[in-house]
Design a protein around this motif. Structure first.
Motif, PDB file in Angstrom:
ATOM      1  N   GLN A  22      58.883  41.196 -32.304  1.00 62.25           N
ATOM      2  CA  GLN A  22      57.456  41.521 -32.498  1.00 62.25           C
ATOM      3  C   GLN A  22      57.257  42.945 -33.027  1.00 62.25           C
ATOM      4  O   GLN A  22      56.126  43.377 -33.199  1.00 62.25           O
ATOM      5  CB  GLN A  22      56.713  41.380 -31.158  1.00 62.25           C
ATOM      6  CG  GLN A  22      56.722  39.958 -30.633  1.00 62.25           C
ATOM      7  CD  GLN A  22      56.437  39.893 -29.139  1.00 62.25           C
ATOM      8  OE1 GLN A  22      56.159  40.905 -28.505  1.00 62.25           O
ATOM      9  NE2 GLN A  22      56.519  38.702 -28.575  1.00 62.25           N
ATOM     10  N   GLN A  23      58.354  43.684 -33.199  1.00 67.62           N
ATOM     11  CA  GLN A  23      58.245  45.090 -33.619  1.00 67.62           C
ATOM     12  C   GLN A  23      58.627  45.245 -35.098  1.00 67.62           C
ATOM     13  O   GLN A  23      59.324  44.404 -35.660  1.00 67.62           O
ATOM     14  CB  GLN A  23      59.181  45.976 -32.780  1.00 67.62           C
ATOM     15  CG  GLN A  23      59.054  45.807 -31.284  1.00 67.62           C
ATOM     16  CD  GLN A  23      57.688  46.227 -30.753  1.00 67.62           C
ATOM     17  OE1 GLN A  23      57.141  47.234 -31.190  1.00 67.62           O
ATOM     18  NE2 GLN A  23      57.137  45.431 -29.838  1.00 67.62           N
ATOM     19  N   GLY A  24      58.161  46.375 -35.664  1.00 65.64           N
ATOM     20  CA  GLY A  24      58.594  46.709 -37.020  1.00 65.64           C
ATOM     21  C   GLY A  24      59.878  47.516 -36.962  1.00 65.64           C
ATOM     22  O   GLY A  24      60.348  47.869 -35.879  1.00 65.64           O
ATOM     23  N   GLU A  25      60.428  47.816 -38.130  1.00 63.16           N
ATOM     24  CA  GLU A  25      61.640  48.637 -38.184  1.00 63.16           C
ATOM     25  C   GLU A  25      61.276  50.106 -37.997  1.00 63.16           C
ATOM     26  O   GLU A  25      60.164  50.491 -38.367  1.00 63.16           O
ATOM     27  CB  GLU A  25      62.360  48.447 -39.528  1.00 63.16           C
ATOM     28  CG  GLU A  25      63.048  47.111 -39.678  1.00 63.16           C
ATOM     29  CD  GLU A  25      64.204  46.885 -38.717  1.00 63.16           C
ATOM     30  OE1 GLU A  25      64.565  47.828 -37.988  1.00 63.16           O
ATOM     31  OE2 GLU A  25      64.711  45.772 -38.657  1.00 63.16           O
ATOM     32  N   PRO A  26      62.056  51.004 -37.419  1.00 62.65           N
ATOM     33  CA  PRO A  26      63.421  50.725 -36.944  1.00 62.65           C
ATOM     34  C   PRO A  26      63.478  50.242 -35.490  1.00 62.65           C
ATOM     35  O   PRO A  26      64.552  49.971 -34.974  1.00 62.65           O
ATOM     36  CB  PRO A  26      64.077  52.103 -37.060  1.00 62.65           C
ATOM     37  CG  PRO A  26      62.969  53.070 -36.749  1.00 62.65           C
ATOM     38  CD  PRO A  26      61.711  52.434 -37.267  1.00 62.65           C
ATOM     39  N   ILE A  36      66.635  48.770 -33.171  1.00 63.33           N
ATOM     40  CA  ILE A  36      67.074  49.495 -31.961  1.00 63.33           C
ATOM     41  C   ILE A  36      67.053  48.560 -30.751  1.00 63.33           C
ATOM     42  O   ILE A  36      68.016  48.486 -29.982  1.00 63.33           O
ATOM     43  CB  ILE A  36      66.187  50.752 -31.714  1.00 63.33           C
ATOM     44  CG1 ILE A  36      66.402  51.776 -32.831  1.00 63.33           C
ATOM     45  CG2 ILE A  36      66.480  51.374 -30.355  1.00 63.33           C
ATOM     46  CD1 ILE A  36      65.393  52.912 -32.853  1.00 63.33           C
ATOM     47  N   LEU A  37      65.946  47.812 -30.604  1.00 62.99           N
ATOM     48  CA  LEU A  37      65.824  46.910 -29.450  1.00 62.99           C
ATOM     49  C   LEU A  37      66.860  45.780 -29.524  1.00 62.99           C
ATOM     50  O   LEU A  37      67.445  45.391 -28.505  1.00 62.99           O
ATOM     51  CB  LEU A  37      64.416  46.340 -29.362  1.00 62.99           C
ATOM     52  CG  LEU A  37      63.319  47.341 -28.937  1.00 62.99           C
ATOM     53  CD1 LEU A  37      61.960  46.669 -28.916  1.00 62.99           C
ATOM     54  CD2 LEU A  37      63.618  47.943 -27.579  1.00 62.99           C
ATOM     55  N   ALA A  38      67.074  45.269 -30.744  1.00 64.40           N
ATOM     56  CA  ALA A  38      68.078  44.211 -30.901  1.00 64.40           C
ATOM     57  C   ALA A  38      69.466  44.745 -30.555  1.00 64.40           C
ATOM     58  O   ALA A  38      70.255  44.077 -29.876  1.00 64.40           O
ATOM     59  CB  ALA A  38      68.056  43.680 -32.334  1.00 64.40           C
ATOM     60  N   PHE A  39      69.733  45.968 -31.013  1.00 62.27           N
ATOM     61  CA  PHE A  39      71.023  46.595 -30.698  1.00 62.27           C
ATOM     62  C   PHE A  39      71.184  46.742 -29.182  1.00 62.27           C
ATOM     63  O   PHE A  39      72.228  46.409 -28.620  1.00 62.27           O
ATOM     64  CB  PHE A  39      71.096  47.971 -31.388  1.00 62.27           C
ATOM     65  CG  PHE A  39      72.323  48.760 -31.042  1.00 62.27           C
ATOM     66  CD1 PHE A  39      73.550  48.463 -31.618  1.00 62.27           C
ATOM     67  CD2 PHE A  39      72.265  49.795 -30.108  1.00 62.27           C
ATOM     68  CE1 PHE A  39      74.691  49.188 -31.286  1.00 62.27           C
ATOM     69  CE2 PHE A  39      73.397  50.522 -29.768  1.00 62.27           C
ATOM     70  CZ  PHE A  39      74.604  50.215 -30.368  1.00 62.27           C
TER      71      PHE A  39
END
Lengths: 250, 259
Positions: free
Chosen positions: B190-194, B198-201
């Motif tokens: 639901q977030q934009g980059e970056p 970061i959250l996926a990492f």
């Protein structure tokens, strides 16, 4: 005679947290040799590098350069400490344990058998006169009693080399007497004792050899007679070696 | 191995001679009894509510025991200077860390055993059933999860000198992982980059402690979790614990203990 304790060009620098200041040099290429059966006094004024040398010998800090060994084994190897006993200047023991539990714990670290552990604990508690308090937590002991636990733990493995850091400072008369008795007994048994002290009269009475360090450098090393030659006593010789002008003039 | 067990033995003795564990156990018991004595809306299934409360208290108490015990081990040794007579013996720093870990883990296991025994007696006396296998599995998974937590706290204790700092940070991290850990990938989408990357990492690199929470299996009588899943989770915990202990050793092995 076999060399038991040796340092070669031992240098220790403490990194300064403020990067604009230079590192503090605690030892400047110290060369020491202690042979089997010697009672060796390690002398120097405060800040001379005695404690740093002991910290390296016991593996608490790594040398910046040079080497240190016990029984020919690099002090960075834990096995180098298998045959030593260490008595710190102040008591640092688990206060929630009883004296007996503390000695049993250290005996396990040295890998002593159960029967040997029982025998040694009984002997040592008798030696330091703590049999009556052996089941009480160390936190309930007086300062003198805690120091005597320290003496007992330093002997739990029947060490061939005893390293004592100012062993009589802060001790009650009974504790002082016990330390002297123990050093004398170990000397009679042919064991090696390496100790730092400010009590020069005591050093003169007990030691065969002494080394004097000052500002991280070895200033003198030899027998007590060699160091004291030309001076009324070891104290005067010591003061001259470390550059105390009044002694030099006398 | 004897040296490691000797070191662990001292940690366990310290736990049962301190008051922390007893205070937590008494609090858990009192709160459970208080919850059990209530009778909201004449609900016949009050036992389920009682189980939920009791298990939550066990989770919080066990976490506190694990974090508080592990956080003080090495800093307290340094502060009380007991580390000097100890390391003047033939003990390596690696053995010291493993011994401390084992002691904390076994001590926490003992505390968990007492908590779950209490839980089994309370719920068994109400329901008259004794699903021992489910309880053992839930306790095992919690204990295995606590191994990761203890490893993480020991690592923190090398860098934060005050046990209170380590305890606070560890508690925030653990509670954060337990509550948010499993949702990080969903939040990332639901977030934009970056922030997304970061959250996926983070999702793929944090230890997933929430996988070890089998409270629902116990509360809703869902039976036992698949043995294969439990075995995999155990291996995952062993790997994470190993990583934390290795990092602790790397940080501690050359540390100047005199400053």
């Amino acid at each position: 005679m076999t060399v038991i304790l040796q340092t070669q060009k031992l240098r220790v620098e403490y990194r300064n947290r403020d990067f604009r200041q230079a590192n503090k040099v605690a030892l400047l290429g110290l060369d020491l040799e202690v042979r089997a059966g010697e009672v060796f006094g390690f002398l120097g004024p405060n800040g001379a590098g005695k404690t740093t040398t002991m910290n390296v010998l016991l593996g608490f800090i790594p040398p910046t350069s040079g080497s240190a060994s016990l029984f020919g084994i690099d002090v960075r190897q834990p096995i180098a400490r298998q045959r030593i006993g260490y008595l710190p200047e102040l008591t640092y023991y688990y206060k929630f344990l009883t004296a007996e539990e503390l000695l049993r714990f250290y005996a396990k670290i040295f890998g002593l058998s159960r029967s040997e552990t029982d025998r040694r604990i009984a002997d040592l508690l008798k030696l330091v006169e703590l049999e009556h308090a052996s089941k009480r937590p160390i936190k309930s002991y007086s300062k003198g009693m805690q120091q005597r636990v320290g003496i007992a733990q330093s002997l739990i493995n029947n060490p061939d080399l005893l390293i004592l850091d100012e062993p009589t400072s802060g001790l009650d008369p009974l504790g002082r007497m016990k330390v002297r008795e123990i050093i004398q007994r170990l000397k009679d048994e042919g064991k090696t004792v390496f100790f730092s002290s400010h009590e020069l009269g005591e050093v003169e009475a007990i030691c065969d050899h002494v080394a004097i360090v000052h500002q991280g450098e070895l200033k003198a090393m030899g027998t007590v007679a060699e160091i004291s030659a030309g001076h009324p006593n070891l104290e005067q010789a010591f003061l001259k070696v470390v550059g105390y002008q009044n002694a030099a003039a006398s | 191995m004897n040296k490691i067990f000797a070191l662990a033995g001292v940690v366990i003795k310290e736990l049962y001679r301190r008051k922390d564990f007893y205070v937590l156990f008494i609090l858990t018991a009192l709160l459970t009894f208080a919850a059990g004595s209530a009778n909201f809306f004449h609900d016949a299934k009050i036992v389920r509510y009682l189980k939920d409360i009791c298990l939550l208290l066990i989770w919080v108490s066990a976490l506190l025991v694990a974090i508080l015990t592990a956080a003080r081990q090495i800093p307290a040794e340094r502060e009380a200077r007991t580390i000097f007579p100890l390391l003047a013996k033939p003990v390596s720093r690696a053995q010291l860390i493993v011994g401390k870990f084992l002691g904390c883990w076994l001590a926490t296991g003992l505390a968990l055993f007492v908590f779950y025994l209490f839980f089994a007696v309370i719920t068994g006396s109400r329901e008259q059933i004794w699903p021992v296998g489910v309880y053992l599995e839930a306790a095992w998974m919690q204990w295995v999860m606590l191994a990761i937590v203890i490893g993480m706290v020991l690592l923190g204790s090398i860098y934060f000198a005050a046990p209170s700092s380590t305890t606070t940070i560890a508690f925030i991290v653990v509670v954060g992982i337990l509550f948010v850990g499993s949702h990080l990938n969903t939040i990332a989408l639901q977030q934009g980059e970056p922030v997304q990357s970061i959250l996926a990492f983070l999702y793929f690199t944090i230890p997933h402690l929430e996988w070890y929470d089998l409270r629902d299996f116990v509360v809703y009588d869902m039976g036992m979790a698949p043995v294969g899943a439990v075995a995999l989770a155990t291996l995952y915990a062993a790997a994470w614990t190993g990583i934390f202990l290795l990092l602790t050793w790397l940080g501690f092995r050359r540390k100047n203990l005199t400053t």
